[in-house]
Design a protein around this motif. Structure first.
Motif, mmCIF file in Angstrom:
data_model
loop_
_atom_site.group_PDB
_atom_site.id
_atom_site.type_symbol
_atom_site.label_atom_id
_atom_site.label_comp_id
_atom_site.label_asym_id
_atom_site.label_seq_id
_atom_site.Cartn_x
_atom_site.Cartn_y
_atom_site.Cartn_z
ATOM 1 N N PRO A 335 9.439 19.418 39.071
ATOM 2 C CA PRO A 335 9.814 20.670 40.078
ATOM 3 C C PRO A 335 10.484 20.205 41.195
ATOM 4 O O PRO A 335 11.864 20.128 42.109
ATOM 5 C CB PRO A 335 9.903 22.177 40.737
ATOM 6 N N GLU A 336 9.793 19.229 42.298
ATOM 7 C CA GLU A 336 9.993 18.800 42.977
ATOM 8 C C GLU A 336 10.712 17.546 43.797
ATOM 9 O O GLU A 336 11.523 17.267 44.577
ATOM 10 C CB GLU A 336 8.050 18.516 43.862
ATOM 11 N N GLU A 337 10.180 16.810 42.364
ATOM 12 C CA GLU A 337 11.260 15.483 42.202
ATOM 13 C C GLU A 337 12.685 16.056 42.017
ATOM 14 O O GLU A 337 13.842 15.237 42.400
ATOM 15 C CB GLU A 337 10.599 15.023 40.651
ATOM 16 N N GLU A 338 13.237 17.119 41.015
ATOM 17 C CA GLU A 338 14.338 17.718 41.455
ATOM 18 C C GLU A 338 14.792 17.758 42.299
ATOM 19 O O GLU A 338 16.044 17.562 42.354
ATOM 20 C CB GLU A 338 14.264 17.903 39.945
ATOM 21 N N ARG A 339 14.358 18.577 43.133
ATOM 22 C CA ARG A 339 14.490 18.902 44.733
ATOM 23 C C ARG A 339 14.753 17.616 45.502
ATOM 24 O O ARG A 339 15.889 17.269 46.132
ATOM 25 C CB ARG A 339 13.379 20.206 45.286
ATOM 26 N N MET A 340 14.048 16.483 45.807
ATOM 27 C CA MET A 340 13.906 16.144 46.090
ATOM 28 C C MET A 340 15.894 14.516 45.586
ATOM 29 O O MET A 340 16.347 14.506 46.968
ATOM 30 C CB MET A 340 13.226 14.626 46.033
ATOM 31 N N ILE A 341 16.210 14.907 44.264
ATOM 32 C CA ILE A 341 17.142 14.023 43.974
ATOM 33 C C ILE A 341 17.976 14.943 44.381
ATOM 34 O O ILE A 341 19.294 14.060 44.769
ATOM 35 C CB ILE A 341 16.939 14.077 42.602
ATOM 36 N N ARG A 342 18.542 16.177 44.378
ATOM 37 C CA ARG A 342 19.549 16.848 45.249
ATOM 38 C C ARG A 342 19.639 16.720 46.061
ATOM 39 O O ARG A 342 20.757 17.068 46.805
ATOM 40 C CB ARG A 342 19.428 18.518 44.186
ATOM 41 N N ASP A 343 18.320 16.444 46.981
ATOM 42 C CA ASP A 343 18.377 16.773 48.339
ATOM 43 C C ASP A 343 19.352 15.154 48.733
ATOM 44 O O ASP A 343 19.791 14.903 49.859
ATOM 45 C CB ASP A 343 17.420 16.502 49.438
ATOM 46 N N ALA A 344 18.983 14.105 47.684
ATOM 47 C CA ALA A 344 19.523 12.557 48.398
ATOM 48 C C ALA A 344 20.635 12.431 48.231
ATOM 49 O O ALA A 344 21.121 11.850 48.839
ATOM 50 C CB ALA A 344 18.064 12.063 48.213
ATOM 51 N N ILE A 345 21.795 13.578 46.870
ATOM 52 C CA ILE A 345 22.952 13.217 46.849
ATOM 53 C C ILE A 345 23.841 14.196 47.552
ATOM 54 O O ILE A 345 23.619 15.318 48.126
ATOM 55 C CB ILE A 345 23.488 13.694 45.272
ATOM 56 N N GLU A 346 25.294 13.795 47.862
ATOM 57 C CA GLU A 346 26.201 14.460 48.388
ATOM 58 C C GLU A 346 26.575 15.681 47.603
ATOM 59 O O GLU A 346 26.680 17.019 48.259
ATOM 60 C CB GLU A 346 27.612 14.092 49.223
ATOM 61 N N ALA A 348 26.490 17.775 43.692
ATOM 62 C CA ALA A 348 25.976 17.713 42.161
ATOM 63 C C ALA A 348 26.414 17.745 41.061
ATOM 64 O O ALA A 348 26.116 17.623 39.940
ATOM 65 C CB ALA A 348 25.049 18.915 42.260
ATOM 66 N N ASP A 349 27.829 18.246 41.705
ATOM 67 C CA ASP A 349 28.985 19.135 40.353
ATOM 68 C C ASP A 349 28.041 19.761 39.002
ATOM 69 O O ASP A 349 28.693 19.749 38.253
ATOM 70 C CB ASP A 349 29.397 17.711 40.402
ATOM 71 N N GLY A 350 27.457 20.765 39.780
ATOM 72 C CA GLY A 350 26.236 21.522 38.728
ATOM 73 C C GLY A 350 25.770 21.045 37.832
ATOM 74 O O GLY A 350 25.872 21.373 36.797
ATOM 75 N N LYS A 351 25.443 19.481 38.120
ATOM 76 C CA LYS A 351 24.490 19.526 36.700
ATOM 77 C C LYS A 351 23.109 19.633 37.704
ATOM 78 O O LYS A 351 22.606 19.956 38.430
ATOM 79 C CB LYS A 351 24.769 17.295 37.065
ATOM 80 N N ASN A 352 22.395 18.953 36.169
ATOM 81 C CA ASN A 352 20.799 18.779 36.039
ATOM 82 C C ASN A 352 19.576 18.194 36.655
ATOM 83 O O ASN A 352 21.452 16.979 36.805
ATOM 84 C CB ASN A 352 20.244 19.782 35.200
ATOM 85 N N GLY A 353 18.955 18.367 36.910
ATOM 86 C CA GLY A 353 18.329 16.786 37.470
ATOM 87 C C GLY A 353 18.545 15.765 36.047
ATOM 88 O O GLY A 353 18.100 14.400 36.725
ATOM 89 N N ILE A 354 18.290 15.765 35.541
ATOM 90 C CA ILE A 354 17.946 15.017 34.694
ATOM 91 C C ILE A 354 19.662 14.364 34.868
ATOM 92 O O ILE A 354 19.656 12.899 34.493
ATOM 93 C CB ILE A 354 17.622 15.221 33.674
ATOM 94 N N GLU A 355 20.759 14.868 34.004
ATOM 95 C CA GLU A 355 22.407 14.121 34.326
ATOM 96 C C GLU A 355 22.087 13.295 36.202
ATOM 97 O O GLU A 355 22.707 12.584 36.033
ATOM 98 C CB GLU A 355 22.983 14.852 34.827
ATOM 99 N N LEU A 356 21.757 13.661 36.950
ATOM 100 C CA LEU A 356 21.630 13.211 37.984
ATOM 101 C C LEU A 356 21.339 11.835 38.029
ATOM 102 O O LEU A 356 21.810 10.898 38.795
ATOM 103 C CB LEU A 356 21.229 13.769 39.314
ATOM 104 N N LEU A 357 19.901 12.499 37.756
ATOM 105 C CA LEU A 357 18.981 10.738 37.944
ATOM 106 C C LEU A 357 19.366 10.005 36.689
ATOM 107 O O LEU A 357 20.145 8.443 37.309
ATOM 108 C CB LEU A 357 17.602 11.575 37.618
#
Length: 437
Positions: A335-346, A348-357
């Motif tokens: 959960p913490e890793e997904e939050r950091m990834i979301r915070d690092a991008i401008e 998210a387009d409704g995508k979850n953390g795995i899709e963003l990664l």
């Protein structure tokens, strides 16, 4: 290929060992494969003859009089009454069966190895055979590969190989081969090559007299005060460590020049010999370690992300009524890793953390963003540790380089972040390199 064409195929190989151009190597991919299929099928073990010899053997054993004499035919000679002749016949039949069990291509391969250029051609043939087996994994081809590999192991035993330190003073033709065959960290120019062969560096190769002027495999070593944390330190540190101050021998590249020698363990023998030599010649060196690439990590990770995304889509479409797909779902990101990834991008387009990664990793541009690099550091290091330590294939590490070092007794001591920031390093391993000792 039919049996009528088999002698012609063999003739092509016989010409190839004597003339560099008109033989096997001049054929296209299809022609080479036609010959390999013929060699495997038409020159295999003569099973009809083996069956006939075995029938004769069993009949003779039955006539000799019972199980006891079958197991110990020499006893018949001790009892007199002509038993010695019976025992001799049994031994002759057994020898005949052993000879018949040899494939017909055995003598041909032996003869080819004895010819000038034959060993090199056999390595080429096995490389083609391995490629063919990747598409046509049939028993006859597997048997040919097993037999050829066993013979190559014998012909390329360490006793038959010469260890040579490659230096700037070696012939230009040899140095050109080092540049061409370097498979881990490409040599950019002559300055780079001269540096890798100069002060604080060593390059050793294994040579066979049947393939003069060309190493079968070579290894590059950096002599350092301490272990490096990135390949950039190794390749571009200036000035190099004075050799009298070196305490660490870091192996940073090992390259094979013959794909057909895969599985012969030349790398293992070469590494052992070089370590023995350095211990003898440089007693100040106390640490022997590697800074290794991880060529399969990003491919594995992207495949893992893609499969998880497909499973999530399947669950969404069928409402997960069966619950079958959930069995294979994994929590790739914490959960913490997904939050950091979301915070690092401008966006998210409704995508979850795995899709963003997945989106981030498909482009190697993320390494140029301090924000994205910081967000990816924790999950990539954690997933890389899993890939190296837990992902297996037939009981061996999934990654070929990691398996090589682990099988040779090394241990993964540390995983270095952003240790290889070259385009190749980022694409293959996310820039990560483990230190093995």
């Amino acid at each position: 290929m039919t049996r009528n064409h088999a002698p012609k195929s063999l003739a092509v190989l016989l010409r190839a060992r004597m003339h560099p151009d008109p033989g096997y190597r001049s054929l296209d991919r299809g022609g080479r494969r036609e010959i390999l299929r013929s060699l495997a099928a038409d020159y295999d073990v003569p099973r009809a003859r083996v069956r006939d010899l075995m029938r004769q053997y069993l009949s003779a054993a039955a006539a000799a009089g019972g199980e006891e004499e079958e197991e110990h035919p020499e006893a018949a000679g001790e009892e007199g009454g002509g038993g010695g002749g019976s025992a001799s016949a049994m031994y002759r039949m057994e020898r005949g069966i052993r000879e018949a069990l040899q494939p017909k291509y055995a003598g041909f391969l032996e003869a080819m190895n004895a010819q000038p250029g034959g060993l090199k051609l056999l390595a080429v043939i096995r490389a083609d055979l391995l490629a063919l087996l990747g598409e046509e994994n049939v028993p006859a081809l597997r048997a040919l590969d097993v037999y050829l590999k066993e013979k190559l192991v014998t012909w390329l035993s360490p006793a038959a190989l010469a260890l040579h330190q490659i230096t700037w003073d070696d012939p230009a033709s040899l140095l050109e081969k080092i540049v061409a065959y370097e498979a881990v960290h490409p040599i950019r120019n002559l300055i780079d090559l001269k540096r890798r062969l100069g002060v604080g560096r060593r390059c050793f190769g294994y040579f066979h007299p049947a393939i003069p002027g060309e190493p079968l495999i070579f290894i590059e070593v950096a002599l350092l005060k301490d272990t490096a944390t990135s390949i950039q330190e190794v390749l571009w540190d200036d000035p190099p460590t004075p050799e009298s101050e070196a305490r660490c021998a870091l192996f940073y590249s090992i390259s094979s020049t013959q794909p057909g020698l895969s599985g012969i363990n030349l790398g293992k023998f070469l590494l052992k010999r070089v370590i023995e030599m350095l211990r003898r010649d440089m007693p100040s060196v106390q640490i022997f370690t590697t800074l290794s690439p991880i060529p399969g990590f990003m491919q594995w990770l992207l495949a893992k992300l893609a499969s998880q995304i497909k499973l999530a889509e399947a669950e969404s479409q069928d409402g997960n009524l069966s619950g079958a797909s959930s069995t294979f779902r994994e929590s790739i990101l914490l959960p913490e890793e997904e939050r950091m990834i979301r915070d690092a991008i401008e966006q998210a387009d409704g995508k979850n953390g795995i899709e963003l990664l997945q989106d981030i990793l498909k482009s190697s541009q993320w390494v140029k963003s301090d924000k994205l690099s910081a967000a990816l550091k924790s999950p990539l290091l954690r997933l890389c540790a899993r890939y190296l330590a837990r992902e297996k294939k037939r009981g061996k590490a999934l990654d070929a380089v990691a398996n090589f070092h682990l099988q040779n007794g090394a241990m993964i001591e540390r995983i270095n972040w952003m240790a290889d920031q070259s385009e190749k390093g980022v694409q293959q391993s996310g820039g990560i390199m483990p230190k093995n000792t």
